[in-house]
Design an enzyme around this catalytic site. Sequence first.
Site, PDB file in Angstrom:
ATOM      1  N   GLU A  23       2.570   2.826   2.356  1.00  0.00           N
ATOM      2  CA  GLU A  23       2.602   3.768   3.465  1.00  0.00           C
ATOM      3  C   GLU A  23       3.832   3.570   4.340  1.00  0.00           C
ATOM      4  O   GLU A  23       4.038   4.315   5.290  1.00  0.00           O
ATOM      5  CB  GLU A  23       1.337   3.662   4.332  1.00  0.00           C
ATOM      6  CG  GLU A  23       1.215   2.410   5.179  1.00  0.00           C
ATOM      7  CD  GLU A  23       0.446   1.318   4.471  1.00  0.00           C
ATOM      8  OE1 GLU A  23      -0.221   0.526   5.155  1.00  0.00           O
ATOM      9  OE2 GLU A  23       0.511   1.272   3.236  1.00  0.00           O
ATOM     10  N   CYS A  82       0.823  -1.215   0.000  1.00  0.00           N
ATOM     11  CA  CYS A  82       0.000   0.000   0.000  1.00  0.00           C
ATOM     12  C   CYS A  82       0.853   1.258   0.000  1.00  0.00           C
ATOM     13  O   CYS A  82       0.322   2.360  -0.111  1.00  0.00           O
ATOM     14  CB  CYS A  82      -0.939   0.011   1.206  1.00  0.00           C
ATOM     15  SG  CYS A  82      -2.160  -1.312   1.184  1.00  0.00           S
TER      16      CYS A  82
END
Length: 729
Positions: free
Chosen positions: A429, A427
Site C-alpha cells: 500500500e 502489503c
Amino acid sequence: MAEKENVHPQVISSFPTPSKALKLSEKSSLKDVQTDNAAVPLVVDETSYPEPTCEFYGGLLGPQLPEAERFVLDPALVEEYRHKKPPFGFNGLGEVVYLRTYAREKDNGQSEVWLDTVQRVVTGTFEVLQHHVVNKLHCHWDAQKAKERSEDMFRRIFEMKFLPPGRGLWAMGSPICRKKGFAAALNNCAFVSTATLEKDRVGPFLFLMDASMLGVGVGFDNAGAGSFTVPGPDDTQPTYKFMIPDKREGWVESLKRLLKAHFCHTADVEFDYSKIREMGTKLKTFGGTSSGPGPLINLHKSIRKILVGEKGKPISVTCITDIMNLIGVCTVAGNIRRSAEIAFGEADCKEFLDLKSYETNPHRVEYGWASNNSIFAKVGMDYSDACERVRTNGEPGFAWLSNMQAFSRMNGKPDYRDQRVLGGNPCLEQSLESMELCCLVETFPDKHETLEDFKRTLYSALLYAKTVTLLPLHWRESNEIMLRNRRIGCSVSGIAQFITNRGLHELKTWLEEGYDILHQYDCQISEWLCIRQSIKLTSVKPSGTISLVAGATPGVHYPESCYYTRRLRMARDSPLLERLIKAGYHVEPCCVAPDVTAIVEFPVAAGNSIRTTRDITMWEQLSLAAFMQRYWADNQVSATITFDPETEGLHLNQALQYFQYQLKGISFLPRYPMGAFKQMPYEAITKEQYEEAIRKVKEDVSLSSANAIAETVEENQQTFCDNDRCIKL
C-alpha cells in the site's frame, strides 16, 4: 551503509569491522578459545554498544523539559472516560485481540486497559510534538492549543474513529521509544533495493535484519543479481571467533561478519553464542520472552551452507532471496519480533517465478513462505504465464512500478512526484524508495455520522502520523529520504460496511472531500512544525488485527460470510483463557501444537445486509480497488482479490489487461471452501448457529482484568498480511 560514520549510538556502523582477521575495536581483547580443530582467536566485543546519553527518547529530542513544563494529558479528561465502555468490535473479539496484542504490562505488573493505552499513546505523541517545537525549533509551545488537540485525539482514538497502527498502539509513549530511542519501532514497513550490492555487498541484508528485529516489515528486490562473483572466505587468513553480544545489534553484527567473509573475501568467522540469554527469559523493554540463541544458530548454519555452494558463482536471484527469507524466518522465530517480507522480481525472470515452485526448488520449502513474491509488471506485457501460476497458488502478485513513479491518485493525470520510488512495502500500500520507511494510520468512515466529523478525525489521524516523522531513525540513509518525503499512509477501513449502509456515490464524496482537506491539514501542520509537506498522504492498508479491534471490515475487503466463526490462537498459559472460558467462549487445544497453543472461537455477525466474498465477482473486487486508487490513495491500495479457480481463473489475464491502467499493485488468492481444513481462522456458520453461540457468551464477565499480557501466537493462516508478524514487535 555499514562503513559510514555513526549518527546514533544504536547505528549498525558503530560495530568494529575486522580488516584482516583480528583488527579489533579499541578496548576489545583477544583470548584463545579451544574449538574442535584448533585454537581460534576470539573477538570479545565489550564497547561497541553505548547506551543512549539521555533517557528521554534516546536523546533524539534533546534534554527532557522541566517537570512543570512537560505536556500532561488533562486528568479530568481521563477521569471522564474511566468508566466508559470501549466500543470493541465483534462480540468480544476486538477486546481479546487488543489484550492479546497491544496491551502493555504496567509497572505494577498488570495489563493495560484501553483507557491506559489511549492515554499512553496520546501523551507520547504530544511529548514528541512539544520537544520538537521547544527543543529543536526553539519556538513557543501553545499549551492551550495542545490541550484542545490532545483531547480531540484522545476522544477519537478511544471511540475508534481512527487508530494508530498496531505498532503505534504498542510502542508510542513506551520505554521502547522514550528510553531506548528506537523510532523505527513506530514505523510500519520499509523497502530496500539490492541494486547497490556491487558497492555495498552486505548493507541491504543488514538493513532488512535490523529493521525486521524491530518489527518493521521489509520489501526487497533482486536488482543486484549478477553484480559480483561470490569469492568465499580468505583461506590465507586464520579463522577468528566472534562472541555475539546479547543485543539486537549483536545479532545483526554477526550476520555482517558472516556475509563479509563470503562476499568480501575476508577471514572466516566462527561464533560464540554463550552471552545470548536463555530461551524463556523475560524481555523487559520489548515484552515477551527470549527465543534463546537457537534461531540465530540456524540462520548462520543455513546461510553458510548456501554461500559455500555459491562460491565462484555470480550472486543469483535465488541466493539473494534465500538469504532475505532466512533472515525472516529467524526474526519470526525470535518470539516477539514479528515481521513480514515481500520479494520483487522481473516479470520475465523464470528463476524468480520458480522460487515458490517447490518441485523446482525443494530446498526452499522450509523458508520460502517467509515472503510474498511479486513481479514488476510492465504495462502492455503478456500476463498469461504469471496468471497460470496465480491460478495454482495465488502468486506472484503484480506491481506496476511505472504507475507508482508517474501517478499520485490514478486519475489520468501523471505528476511524476515519486520518480525515485523503487518498490513497496510487504502489503504494497506504500510506494517507497530504497531504505525508506513509512508510518500508517487507519480511519473508519462508517463510524462517523457526518462528513464534517470524519474530516475532523482526519486532522487528528494526520497529526499522529506526521508526529512519527519527527523522530529520526538510526539509519542515516533512511533519514535523508524520510526528511525529504515525510511520506504518510492515512488509510480508510470498513469500506464494505460504508457502501452497504450509505452507497458507493456517498463514499466517493467522502473520499474526494477527505483527500482535499487532508492536503489543507498537511499544509497547516507542516507550517507549524517547520517541516516539508508530505510527498504522498493516503493509502488503503489491508488491515487485520486493527480492524478486528474496531469491529470494521478490513480495508477494501468484504467479509467471508454474514455469520462466521473467527478463531484466534493463544498461548495455553495465557491468563486470558480462564476468563474466556468463564465468559462462555468455546476453547479447545490447537490440533497442530496442543501442548502450547489453544484455539478460541468467536461468533461474528458482519450484518444481514452486507454482501460477502461469495456474492462479489473478481471483476467487482478489482473495480473497487481501482475506485479507491482513483479517489483516495495517492500511494497505493492493498487488495487481495479472491477468485474461483475454475470459473474465474481463466479470466485473470484479460482482467489484468484492463486494470493495468488503473492500479499500482494487486494480488490474488484462489478461493477454497470455508471450513475445508480443521481450525481455519474463518468458518461460515448459519444465523441459527451464530445465535446459539452468542447466547452462551456472558457479557458481565470482564476480560480486561487479567493481570498480565497474553502471549501472541502467530497466525500463518491470516489472509491479510497485517497480522502479528507484520505489526507486533
